[in-house]
Scaffold this motif. Structure first.
Motif, PDB file in Angstrom:
ATOM      1  N   PHE A  54       0.872  -1.172   0.000  1.00 29.65           N
ATOM      2  CA  PHE A  54       0.000   0.000   0.000  1.00 29.65           C
ATOM      3  C   PHE A  54       0.910   1.224   0.000  1.00 29.65           C
ATOM      4  CE2 PHE A  54      -2.239  -3.409   2.025  1.00 29.65           C
ATOM      5  CZ  PHE A  54      -3.555  -3.307   1.579  1.00 29.65           C
ATOM      6  N   SER A  55       0.516   2.242  -0.750  1.00 26.70           N
ATOM      7  CA  SER A  55       1.303   3.485  -0.753  1.00 26.70           C
ATOM      8  C   SER A  55       0.381   4.655  -1.062  1.00 26.70           C
ATOM      9  CB  SER A  55       2.437   3.413  -1.788  1.00 26.70           C
ATOM     10  OG  SER A  55       1.902   3.321  -3.097  1.00 26.70           O
ATOM     11  N   THR A  56       0.911   5.843  -0.861  1.00 23.86           N
ATOM     12  CA  THR A  56       0.150   7.060  -1.174  1.00 23.86           C
ATOM     13  C   THR A  56       0.797   7.768  -2.354  1.00 23.86           C
ATOM     14  OG1 THR A  56       1.447   8.421   0.351  1.00 23.86           O
ATOM     15  CG2 THR A  56      -0.525   7.357   1.234  1.00 23.86           C
ATOM     16  N   ALA A  57      -0.009   8.578  -3.010  1.00 22.57           N
ATOM     17  CA  ALA A  57       0.485   9.403  -4.120  1.00 22.57           C
ATOM     18  C   ALA A  57      -0.312  10.694  -4.153  1.00 22.57           C
ATOM     19  CB  ALA A  57       0.344   8.657  -5.445  1.00 22.57           C
ATOM     20  N   ASN A  58       0.279  11.716  -4.762  1.00 20.00           N
ATOM     21  CA  ASN A  58      -0.402  12.997  -4.959  1.00 20.00           C
ATOM     22  C   ASN A  58      -0.939  13.554  -3.636  1.00 20.00           C
ATOM     23  OD1 ASN A  58      -0.019  12.693  -7.777  1.00 20.00           O
ATOM     24  ND2 ASN A  58      -1.824  11.396  -7.849  1.00 20.00           N
ATOM     25  N   VAL A  59      -0.110  13.495  -2.606  1.00 21.29           N
ATOM     26  CA  VAL A  59      -0.515  13.996  -1.296  1.00 21.29           C
ATOM     27  C   VAL A  59      -0.359  15.516  -1.267  1.00 21.29           C
ATOM     28  CG1 VAL A  59      -0.043  13.954   1.175  1.00 21.29           C
ATOM     29  CG2 VAL A  59       0.184  11.860  -0.187  1.00 21.29           C
ATOM     30  N   VAL A  60      -1.445  16.208  -0.926  1.00 17.72           N
ATOM     31  CA  VAL A  60      -1.400  17.657  -0.744  1.00 17.72           C
ATOM     32  C   VAL A  60      -2.054  17.984   0.586  1.00 17.72           C
ATOM     33  CG1 VAL A  60      -2.090  19.901  -1.621  1.00 17.72           C
ATOM     34  CG2 VAL A  60      -1.471  18.104  -3.224  1.00 17.72           C
ATOM     35  N   LEU A  61      -1.304  18.661   1.462  1.00 14.37           N
ATOM     36  CA  LEU A  61      -1.825  19.137   2.733  1.00 14.37           C
ATOM     37  C   LEU A  61      -1.789  20.664   2.721  1.00 14.37           C
ATOM     38  CD1 LEU A  61       0.224  16.841   5.155  1.00 14.37           C
ATOM     39  CD2 LEU A  61      -1.915  16.299   3.973  1.00 14.37           C
ATOM     40  N   SER A  62      -2.776  21.269   3.363  1.00 11.71           N
ATOM     41  CA  SER A  62      -2.729  22.721   3.469  1.00 11.71           C
ATOM     42  C   SER A  62      -2.967  23.136   4.904  1.00 11.71           C
ATOM     43  CB  SER A  62      -3.762  23.376   2.553  1.00 11.71           C
ATOM     44  OG  SER A  62      -5.026  23.427   3.153  1.00 11.71           O
ATOM     45  N   ASP A  63      -2.423  24.301   5.250  1.00  8.83           N
ATOM     46  CA  ASP A  63      -2.608  24.785   6.605  1.00  8.83           C
ATOM     47  C   ASP A  63      -3.930  25.521   6.724  1.00  8.83           C
ATOM     48  OD1 ASP A  63      -2.280  27.318   5.536  1.00  8.83           O
ATOM     49  OD2 ASP A  63      -0.275  27.627   6.354  1.00  8.83           O
ATOM     50  N   ASP A  64      -4.142  26.132   7.879  1.00  7.51           N
ATOM     51  CA  ASP A  64      -5.420  26.777   8.150  1.00  7.51           C
ATOM     52  C   ASP A  64      -5.640  28.038   7.338  1.00  7.51           C
ATOM     53  OD1 ASP A  64      -3.176  27.361   9.786  1.00  7.51           O
ATOM     54  OD2 ASP A  64      -4.406  28.634  11.069  1.00  7.51           O
ATOM     55  N   PHE A  65      -4.591  28.556   6.661  1.00  5.64           N
ATOM     56  CA  PHE A  65      -4.741  29.740   5.825  1.00  5.64           C
ATOM     57  C   PHE A  65      -4.631  29.419   4.336  1.00  5.64           C
ATOM     58  CE2 PHE A  65      -3.922  31.702   9.861  1.00  5.64           C
ATOM     59  CZ  PHE A  65      -4.712  32.830   9.835  1.00  5.64           C
ATOM     60  N   GLY A  66      -4.634  28.123   3.991  1.00  8.37           N
ATOM     61  CA  GLY A  66      -4.627  27.746   2.589  1.00  8.37           C
ATOM     62  C   GLY A  66      -3.263  27.684   1.951  1.00  8.37           C
ATOM     63  N   ASN A  67      -2.194  27.655   2.754  1.00  7.60           N
ATOM     64  CA  ASN A  67      -0.851  27.478   2.207  1.00  7.60           C
ATOM     65  C   ASN A  67      -0.525  25.991   2.160  1.00  7.60           C
ATOM     66  OD1 ASN A  67      -0.246  30.363   2.188  1.00  7.60           O
ATOM     67  ND2 ASN A  67      -0.207  30.175   4.412  1.00  7.60           N
ATOM     68  N   GLU A  68       0.084  25.558   1.076  1.00  9.29           N
ATOM     69  CA  GLU A  68       0.423  24.141   0.950  1.00  9.29           C
ATOM     70  C   GLU A  68       1.578  23.800   1.891  1.00  9.29           C
ATOM     71  OE1 GLU A  68       1.820  20.904  -2.449  1.00  9.29           O
ATOM     72  OE2 GLU A  68       1.008  22.856  -3.039  1.00  9.29           O
ATOM     73  N   LEU A  69       1.435  22.686   2.618  1.00  9.85           N
ATOM     74  CA  LEU A  69       2.463  22.224   3.537  1.00  9.85           C
ATOM     75  C   LEU A  69       3.364  21.215   2.849  1.00  9.85           C
ATOM     76  CD1 LEU A  69       0.272  21.674   6.730  1.00  9.85           C
ATOM     77  CD2 LEU A  69       1.735  23.626   6.225  1.00  9.85           C
ATOM     78  N   ILE A  70       4.632  21.263   3.176  1.00  9.83           N
ATOM     79  CA  ILE A  70       5.592  20.303   2.624  1.00  9.83           C
ATOM     80  C   ILE A  70       5.528  19.026   3.447  1.00  9.83           C
ATOM     81  CG2 ILE A  70       8.013  19.878   2.102  1.00  9.83           C
ATOM     82  CD1 ILE A  70       8.364  22.933   1.987  1.00  9.83           C
ATOM     83  N   THR A  71       5.346  17.888   2.776  1.00 12.65           N
ATOM     84  CA  THR A  71       5.246  16.611   3.487  1.00 12.65           C
ATOM     85  C   THR A  71       6.545  15.840   3.399  1.00 12.65           C
ATOM     86  OG1 THR A  71       4.405  15.503   1.520  1.00 12.65           O
ATOM     87  CG2 THR A  71       2.784  16.456   3.004  1.00 12.65           C
ATOM     88  N   GLY A  72       6.696  14.916   4.335  1.00 10.17           N
ATOM     89  CA  GLY A  72       7.835  14.014   4.282  1.00 10.17           C
ATOM     90  C   GLY A  72       7.649  12.970   3.196  1.00 10.17           C
ATOM     91  N   VAL A  73       8.499  11.945   3.187  1.00  6.30           N
ATOM     92  CA  VAL A  73       8.435  10.901   2.168  1.00  6.30           C
ATOM     93  C   VAL A  73       7.104  10.181   2.257  1.00  6.30           C
ATOM     94  CG1 VAL A  73       9.496   8.784   1.327  1.00  6.30           C
ATOM     95  CG2 VAL A  73      10.927  10.637   2.226  1.00  6.30           C
ATOM     96  N   ASN A  74       6.461   9.965   1.102  1.00  4.30           N
ATOM     97  CA  ASN A  74       5.201   9.231   1.088  1.00  4.30           C
ATOM     98  C   ASN A  74       5.429   7.825   1.627  1.00  4.30           C
ATOM     99  OD1 ASN A  74       3.797  11.347   0.063  1.00  4.30           O
ATOM    100  ND2 ASN A  74       3.825  10.628  -2.051  1.00  4.30           N
ATOM    101  N   PRO A  75       4.591   7.362   2.537  1.00  6.25           N
ATOM    102  CA  PRO A  75       4.828   6.077   3.203  1.00  6.25           C
ATOM    103  C   PRO A  75       4.351   4.893   2.378  1.00  6.25           C
ATOM    104  CG  PRO A  75       2.816   7.052   4.010  1.00  6.25           C
ATOM    105  CD  PRO A  75       3.375   8.019   3.011  1.00  6.25           C
ATOM    106  N   GLU A  76       4.780   3.717   2.822  1.00  4.28           N
ATOM    107  CA  GLU A  76       4.277   2.460   2.289  1.00  4.28           C
ATOM    108  C   GLU A  76       3.947   1.556   3.467  1.00  4.28           C
ATOM    109  OE1 GLU A  76       6.771   0.547  -0.513  1.00  4.28           O
ATOM    110  OE2 GLU A  76       6.576   2.109  -2.039  1.00  4.28           O
TER     111      GLU A  76
END
Length: 937
Positions: free
Chosen positions: A152-174
């Motif tokens: 199982f893995s993730t792709a196209n992960v996008v997180l945003s903060d409470d003001f709509g700025n995109e957060l930088i994520t660590g390595v996508n997990p498996e």
């Protein structure tokens, strides 16, 4: 809420703008799975450091990829569940969406957007919490070998903060689980399928197998159509946004569309209500005229002196908030005299312009009836009748004192198109007129008829009036454009209302031999828009059954039509006045939900205004249930277009030296003293909060300057991206040389007028007398090419023959203009130009978009290879449906764009990072007019 907003801003200030580095984890409830068993996987987030220096989590989206032989969300095993770190969905604190692209695809996409403010989010979130729990099932009969690992893995992960700025994520997990028993065959190649969902540019351009069907919020987007695409497709596409202004229920027993054709101006619409159902004495429902948009409709009812109510009103005509119409008062009240006249809603009150008590100018007695009140710049033109069959076309001003002019009546000699003219003994006078004349400024168009004329049974034609001069545009002596062998119109060809804009007329003709729509300002300029031999845009059938009232604006013509033989696809169409006329579909049955059918649709002769088209569609949501009939008043806004290349389209208006050459637009050839321009033929409505994003590719080179130099880098002069509102419209072209096809050329006397008013982004390749160098990008206001409002010198040459890629972003609310340029099709992080300019104040209501170029004693070829433009005009940022409120319906609209595969129009880029993704959804929440997305009043 204001206090909470201030607290939110304070928290943001204390955060120090340090980006978070959250980590996504996939945690299975077991390390092994047998056939017939369930498996649950927690999707967790950690590393947020809530309450510390980093941001909260306001929204997320991601894909989970798994072996396609697993079944997701199996029946009877329990559903997947959401965590509560972003709020409780059932309590209205968050909005969620999910999609299993297809059974057996091995892909699950999901997202969640918090509707809570910063303070409430902070109280909910810890450093680590669960986003969701996903459920899987390994069915019997699978072909996975014992001992195999299931990844199982993730792709196209996008997180945003409470003001709509995109957060930088660590390595996508498996995560890995195994099928017990000793391994026999290792599983080879799981074949991960990536979705075009917030995909980085390198993935989006290098992978061509992304496909999905997104169904999130379709029920909320009944009339929303986004057809735009990026440069990955070879077909030009237009993007439309549909706004339902009003819905009128049950038109089955009424007169239907004939009573409610809408009028359009400055984004507002005026329309007549349905005809009344009559009771024994009084109508049970008084007709009225309604004015406004999707957020606010103003009823215009009552009589000027409040003595009664209108028993009938005509189609209205709208301009600058004023509405002109024909009205009848007290028609059905016994023993009360009818009161018929032309009326004007002036924004507050109803004025009587002319009524049945007014003497007929140039005639005898008083008016007895009226039809067709058309309004423009304080003038109203109408058809008026009186005793003894008097009839004429008259004009009145809307100010006091009133004046009445005769445009044409029974004493007016009929002008003809025949050259040389007929002898005087064949002169004759009008006998009657079409019911709906049209006016634009000081130009008037109308249909007129006359008696038999020896060689003709009767006379009829389309006529215009300007400055006291009356002329025939088309009559029975006029050859029908595009007909081989040549055939003339007949007197009965001209039955319906013409439309006029800037001197050009559009009109419908009747008859088997020449049924169609035509435009022009004189017999020798007439051109066919469409006729019964024209293929519909889908190429499957011929046009037929054209609308009574075509509309024209800047030579672009809108009309309704059906398929000629089957009559199974009525639609609204637009003929673009490019280098060759090209007809595109605006609206037809494909814009409706399954099961709905169009019973009819129509528009009025002022249905186009800038980039908007207004029309009425009569439909049934249930084909077998007449009570499901309703009429929708719709405004369709063109919000963008995409030309991956120019191989199959002549939609742009090419001027001067410009020409289409194979797959590109060549603005100038490599010859001296050339100027050329290419503009999209429709202007776009611009307001204080209008936003646009454009991306284009150009190439300058391919020349040998005439001074003996041996490389094209010594050529000249450059090209420009130009926005303007010059009176010439899409036909505008400026001076050669340093004028770059739009501006002033101080060295050659300016043989033509520069394009003004205008804003230009120039890509200048020659150092003129007033230039700092011969390789720069500059902002020029109103043709003054020697005055740079902003300037940048790129490190690479602009005219070495290589492709150059440009992005321009304009945000109306902040007046921010940014220009990016690169040698590769990947948008740079830093703009070449970043400045402010107020486009709305430069152009007023509308503006044309396009390109110009020029050469002088030295020269290059200047080519445009691809172009994409997105424009959004709204009362406020984030108000996508134009209802003057930013709420959850706008979020639903945005999410449908975010979750759509392929490229996404940048008009939805709310946080200004050049991407459209889940971060923009959270940014939209911060703009909500009401808390938590509550509906606006």
């Amino acid at each position: 809420m204001k206090q909470l907003g201030l607290i939110s801003l304070l928290l943001l200030g204390l955060s120090g703008q340090v980006a978070a580095m959250p980590i996504i984890s996939l945690i299975p409830d077991s390390t092994k799975i047998h056939s017939g068993e369930n498996l649950y996987i927690d999707v967790n987030v950690s590393g947020l450091q809530s309450g510390g220096s980093n941001s909260l989590l306001g929204a997320f989206s991601m894909d989970v990829l798994f072996n396609p032989q697993l079944q997701f969300h199996p029946a009877g095993s329990g559903v997947y569940t959401w965590g509560f770190g972003l709020g409780d969905v059932d309590a209205g604190e968050a909005l969620v969406g999910d999609d299993i692209s297809q059974i057996g695809s091995g892909l699950f996409s999901f997202n969640k957007v918090s509707l809570l403010d910063t303070v409430e989010l902070s109280a909910l979130q810890s450093d680590s919490f669960r986003l969701a729990t996903l459920a899987f099932y390994l069915p019997y009969g699978h072909t996975l070998a014992s001992g195999s690992s299931i990844n199982f893995s993730t792709a196209n992960v996008v997180l945003s903060d409470d003001f709509g700025n995109e957060l930088i994520t660590g390595v996508n997990p498996e995560a890995t689980v195994k099928i017990p028993e000793p391994p026999v065959v290792l599983l080879l190649g799981i074949g991960l399928i990536f979705l075009f969902f917030c995909t980085p540019p390198r993935l989006e351009t290098n992978n061509k197998n992304y496909r999905t069907i997104r169904k999130l919020f379709n029920n909320l987007l009944l009339f929303w159509g986004i057809a735009g695409s990026g440069f990955a497709t070879a077909q030009a596409q237009l993007s439309w946004k549909f706004n339902t202004i009003a819905e009128i229920g049950d038109t089955a027993s009424d007169d239907g569309l004939a009573s409610i054709r809408p009028s359009l101006h400055n984004g507002k619409i005026a329309f007549k209500s349905r005809f009344p159902r009559f009771g024994s004495i009084l109508p049970s429902l008084y007709p009225g005229i309604y004015l406004g948009d999707s957020s606010n409709l103003i009823p215009i009812v009552g009589s000027p002196d409040n003595s009664g109510y209108f028993s009938d009103v005509s189609e209205p005509y709208l301009e600058n908030g004023q509405v002109a119409y024909v009205g009848t008062i007290n028609e059905y009240i016994p023993n009360i005299q009818n009161h018929n006249g032309i009326f004007l809603w002036n924004g507050q009150d109803i004025d009587t312009i002319v009524d049945t008590g007014v003497p007929i100018p140039g005639g005898s007695g008083s008016f007895s009836s009226f039809s067709g009140a058309s309004l423009s710049k304080g003038q109203i033109v109408f058809n008026g009748s009186g005793v003894s069959d008097q009839q004429g076309i008259y004009r009145s001003n809307t100010s006091i004192p009133r004046t009445l002019d005769v445009i044409a009546n029974a004493e007016t000699i009929i002008p003809r198109t025949i050259v040389p003219p007929l002898p005087p003994q064949y002169d004759s006078r009008f006998t009657s007129f079409g019911l709906f004349p049209s006016i634009d400024g000081d130009s008037i168009a109308f249909i007129g008829f006359g008696p038999s004329l020896g060689i003709l049974s009767y006379q009829g034609g389309v006529y215009t009036y300007k400055g006291g001069a009356l002329k025939a545009v088309a009559d029975a002596f006029t050859p029908v454009p595009g007909r081989v062998p040549t055939i003339n119109f007949n007197y009965y060809s001209f039955q319906y209302s013409p439309a006029i804009h800037r001197g050009k007329v559009a009109f419908n003709t009747y008859g088997n031999d020449f049924q169609g729509i035509y435009t022009g300002d004189a017999p020798n300029t007439l051109e066919k828009v469409v006729d019964s031999s024209t293929l519909m845009p889908d190429g499957t059938s011929l046009f037929g059954n054209f609308s009574y009232f075509p509309a024209i604006n800047h030579a672009n013509v809108a009309f309704s039509a059906d398929a000629a033989v089957t009559r199974d696809n009525p639609g609204i169409y637009l003929s673009l006045a490019g280098s060759q006329r090209e007809t595109v579909k605006v609206f037809d049955k494909r814009n409706l939900p399954n099961g709905s059918i169009i019973m009819g649709l129509d528009l009025f002769h002022d249905a186009i205004d800038g980039n908007s088209v207004a029309f009425a569609v009569d439909l049934r949501t249930d084909p077998n249930n007449s009570s499901s009939a309703k009429t929708n008043i719709i405004r369709a806004d063109l919000v963008g277009f995409s030309y991956p290349d120019f191989s199959g389209s002549d939609q742009l208006k090419l001027n001067g030296a410009a020409q289409r050459s194979n797959n590109l637009i060549q603005l100038t050839p490599d010859l001296d003293s050339q100027s050329g321009s290419a503009f999209f033929p429709m202007p776009f409505n611009l307001g204080p909060n209008s936003t646009f994003h454009t991306h284009f590719t150009f190439q300058i080179g391919g020349s040998r300057p005439n001074n003996g130099a041996t490389d094209n880098e010594n050529g000249a002069d450059g090209l420009a991206f130009v926005i303007h509102n010059d009176p010439r419209g899409a036909s505008a072209v400026g001076n050669s040389g340093e004028g770059l096809g739009f501006g002033i050329n101080n060295s050659n006397g300016n043989p033509v007028s520069p394009i003004s008013p205008s804003v230009a982004i120039e890509f200048d390749t020659f150092q003129g007398a007033r230039d700092l160098d011969g390789n720069h990008v500059g902002l020029i206001l109103n043709v003054k090419v020697d005055q740079h409002q902003a300037l940048n010198r790129p490190e690479f040459l602009l005219n070495n023959g290589a492709s150059r890629y440009v992005w321009i972003d304009y945000i109306g609310v902040s007046k921010s203009l940014k220009v990016y340029i690169s040698t590769a099709d990947s948008k740079p992080a830093i703009p070449a130009i970043s400045t402010t300019v107020d486009l709305a104040s430069q152009f007023g209501k509308e503006a044309f978009f396009g390109f110009t170029a020029g050469t002088g004693a030295r020269f290059n070829s200047h080519d445009i290879l691809a172009w994409k433009l997105d424009v959004l005009s709204s009362p406020s940022v984030g108000d996508f449906n134009g209802d003057s409120c930013v709420d959850q319906s706008d979020l639903s609209t945005l999410m449908a764009v975010v979750t759509k595969s392929g490229s996404k129009p940048l008009v939805y880029d709310l946080n200004g990072d050049g991407k459209v993704n889940i971060a923009d959804s959270r940014k939209l929440v911060t703009l909500f007019t009401k808390p938590r997305g509550a509906a606006c009043n």
